[in-house]
Design a protein around this motif. Structure first.
Motif, PDB file in Angstrom:
ATOM      1  N   PHE A 188       0.798  -1.217   0.000  1.00 39.49           N
ATOM      2  CA  PHE A 188       0.000   0.000   0.000  1.00 39.49           C
ATOM      3  C   PHE A 188       0.839   1.279   0.000  1.00 39.49           C
ATOM      4  O   PHE A 188       0.353   2.327  -0.431  1.00 39.49           O
ATOM      5  N   ALA A 270      -3.573  -0.344  -5.385  1.00 42.52           N
ATOM      6  CA  ALA A 270      -4.474   0.799  -5.277  1.00 42.52           C
ATOM      7  C   ALA A 270      -5.888   0.338  -4.937  1.00 42.52           C
ATOM      8  O   ALA A 270      -6.578   0.946  -4.103  1.00 42.52           O
ATOM      9  N   VAL A 271      -6.329  -0.759  -5.559  1.00 48.22           N
ATOM     10  CA  VAL A 271      -7.670  -1.290  -5.287  1.00 48.22           C
ATOM     11  C   VAL A 271      -7.790  -1.713  -3.829  1.00 48.22           C
ATOM     12  O   VAL A 271      -8.749  -1.333  -3.122  1.00 48.22           O
ATOM     13  N   TYR A 272      -6.810  -2.481  -3.342  1.00 43.22           N
ATOM     14  CA  TYR A 272      -6.934  -3.051  -2.001  1.00 43.22           C
ATOM     15  C   TYR A 272      -6.602  -2.037  -0.912  1.00 43.22           C
ATOM     16  O   TYR A 272      -7.098  -2.166   0.215  1.00 43.22           O
ATOM     17  N   ARG A 273      -5.810  -1.033  -1.235  1.00 41.80           N
ATOM     18  CA  ARG A 273      -5.617   0.030  -0.246  1.00 41.80           C
ATOM     19  C   ARG A 273      -6.933   0.776  -0.047  1.00 41.80           C
ATOM     20  O   ARG A 273      -7.331   1.059   1.098  1.00 41.80           O
ATOM     21  N   ALA A 274      -7.625   1.093  -1.146  1.00 37.83           N
ATOM     22  CA  ALA A 274      -8.906   1.794  -1.015  1.00 37.83           C
ATOM     23  C   ALA A 274      -9.910   0.948  -0.241  1.00 37.83           C
ATOM     24  O   ALA A 274     -10.650   1.460   0.604  1.00 37.83           O
ATOM     25  N   ARG A 275      -9.947  -0.347  -0.521  1.00 38.44           N
ATOM     26  CA  ARG A 275     -10.870  -1.223   0.211  1.00 38.44           C
ATOM     27  C   ARG A 275     -10.492  -1.301   1.688  1.00 38.44           C
ATOM     28  O   ARG A 275     -11.370  -1.308   2.561  1.00 38.44           O
ATOM     29  N   SER A 276      -9.199  -1.352   1.972  1.00 34.69           N
ATOM     30  CA  SER A 276      -8.759  -1.418   3.369  1.00 34.69           C
ATOM     31  C   SER A 276      -9.131  -0.153   4.118  1.00 34.69           C
ATOM     32  O   SER A 276      -9.549  -0.201   5.286  1.00 34.69           O
ATOM     33  N   GLU A 277      -8.993   0.989   3.463  1.00 38.55           N
ATOM     34  CA  GLU A 277      -9.337   2.250   4.111  1.00 38.55           C
ATOM     35  C   GLU A 277     -10.832   2.317   4.403  1.00 38.55           C
ATOM     36  O   GLU A 277     -11.251   2.780   5.475  1.00 38.55           O
ATOM     37  N   ARG A 278     -11.647   1.857   3.462  1.00 38.75           N
ATOM     38  CA  ARG A 278     -13.088   1.826   3.715  1.00 38.75           C
ATOM     39  C   ARG A 278     -13.419   0.823   4.812  1.00 38.75           C
ATOM     40  O   ARG A 278     -14.303   1.052   5.644  1.00 38.75           O
ATOM     41  N   ASP A 346     -16.909  -3.949  -4.554  1.00 42.56           N
ATOM     42  CA  ASP A 346     -16.957  -2.925  -3.514  1.00 42.56           C
ATOM     43  C   ASP A 346     -18.299  -2.840  -2.798  1.00 42.56           C
ATOM     44  O   ASP A 346     -18.355  -2.774  -1.561  1.00 42.56           O
ATOM     45  N   ASP A 350     -18.684  -3.810   1.077  1.00 40.28           N
ATOM     46  CA  ASP A 350     -19.075  -2.802   2.066  1.00 40.28           C
ATOM     47  C   ASP A 350     -20.268  -3.277   2.887  1.00 40.28           C
ATOM     48  O   ASP A 350     -20.312  -3.084   4.112  1.00 40.28           O
TER      49      ASP A 350
END
Length: 371
Positions: A188, A270-278, A346, A350
């Motif tokens: 990440f 980038a995909v999994y960092r965004a998912r981790s942040e959410r 996503d 979520d």
């Protein structure tokens, strides 16, 4: 984890399988190989072009370029790990393995008659490995130290300094390091995870790599093992007699992946960092405390001990609400954890994370007050 099928109304967050489809260029490579009649054996150690491409990719990520003669194309990363264990540890010997960790290290070691000596796998950075426990295991006669960065299940990423320390201990005790690098391209903070192949560690390091995660090739079953020249003969003999060769179609697709999609890891990161942040926002107090930017891979290691429930009870409660997770006791003897794979679209993910938060909140509210 894969013993039962999920129901149509369940969300499966138990298995680390990317939800992104196989890229079109790789689909075409697979179809072309079949139409051309490429369905036979390859050389036991793999196609020479692919071995050279793997060596180039290792150099791109670590600065060290292995001799392609020391690159073996394996049946997935699992095959690479199995060969590495068998090549370094005799029956009755021992290996030093992280805790928590991917369970196959322990299962493989047990089947090979190899004792497992655990060390605490810590957070990202310099404290990634409990060096005192590693050294104790080596003093007890272990011939191999396993490191997995980014970690399955925690996502922790080792620093270069931590890996240098592990290599130094292995060299001091005439042992080797198995670096499981299944997620090395999904970091990440950007770039690729540090490897003990760098900084002079290549003479003591066996690096297990896989095409499964970065290129969504889980079912094609192709990986690679990079080993020191001192182990060339043992690795070749073990792989050649147990696997014969990796599937030719998978090898051709892997070669195309390295040629055509060198930036795939950065895209997934980038995909999994965004998912981790959410996920951190949605899970609230149940989210891991380590900053997302320090992690990699695509898992969340959830500490739910304050619910007072065992890992098995947590998994059952979450499944009762349609979310399938993996029990923490698959990875560690410590109870009260679950692992979530962020491998669903996503909107679906979520909703599953929100359900997980509500379920854990309710379980915690029912837990008896500590005395």
């Amino acid at each position: 984890m894969m013993a039962t099928e999920t129901a149509p109304d369940e969300v499966d967050l138990s298995i680390g399988e990317p939800d992104q489809p196989l890229p079109g260029v790789l689909v075409e490579a697979a179809v072309a190989s079949l139409r051309a009649g490429r369905t036979g054996y390859t050389p036991k150690l793999g196609l020479s072009d692919l071995r050279a491409l793997v060596a180039e990719d290792v150099e791109a990520g670590t600065g060290f370029r292995p001799d392609p003669a020391d690159v073996v194309i394996t049946v997935g990363g699992t095959g690479a790990v199995a060969v590495a264990l068998a090549a370094t540890c005799a029956p009755g010997g021992a290996a030093v393995v992280p805790d928590p960790a991917w369970p196959n290290y322990r299962v493989l070691a047990d089947r090979l008659g190899i004792a497992v000596l655990p060390y605490r796998q810590g957070p990202s950075g310099d404290a990634f490995a409990d060096l005192d426990a590693v050294e104790a295991g080596l003093r007890a006669g272990a011939r191999l130290v396993v490191v997995n960065s980014p970690s399955n299940p925690t996502g922790a990423v080792a620093s270069s300094a931590a890996l240098r320390d592990v290599v130094a201990l292995a060299r001091e005790h005439d042992a080797f390091v198995l670096s499981d690098e299944a997620y090395e391209a999904v970091v990440f903070a950007g770039g690729r995870a540090p490897s003990p192949l760098a900084d002079g560690g290549h003479d003591r390091t066996l690096a297990a790599r896989t095409f499964s995660k970065t290129w969504s090739m889980t079912g094609l079953r192709v990986g690679a093992l990079v080993a020191p020249p001192a182990l060339r003969e043992a690795v070749a003999a073990l792989h050649g007699t147990t696997a014969g060769c990796a599937p030719v179609t998978a090898q051709l697709v892997a070669a195309e992946a390295l040629r055509s999609l060198p930036g795939r890891g950065a895209e997934l990161a980038a995909v999994y960092r965004a998912r981790s942040e959410r996920a951190v926002r949605l899970l609230g107090p149940w989210a891991p405390q380590e900053p997302v930017a320090a992690l990699g891979g695509f898992y969340l290691w959830v500490d739910a001990r304050r619910t007072g429930r065992t890992s098995a009870e947590l998994v059952a409660a979450l499944r009762g609400h349609g979310v399938v997770t993996s029990a923490g006791t698959v990875y560690t003897a410590q109870d009260g954890y679950v692992r979530l794979a962020l491998t669903a679209p996503d909107d679906v993910l979520d909703a599953a994370l929100a359900t997980t938060r509500r379920t854990l909140d309710a379980l915690a509210a029912e837990a008896p007050a500590p005395r």
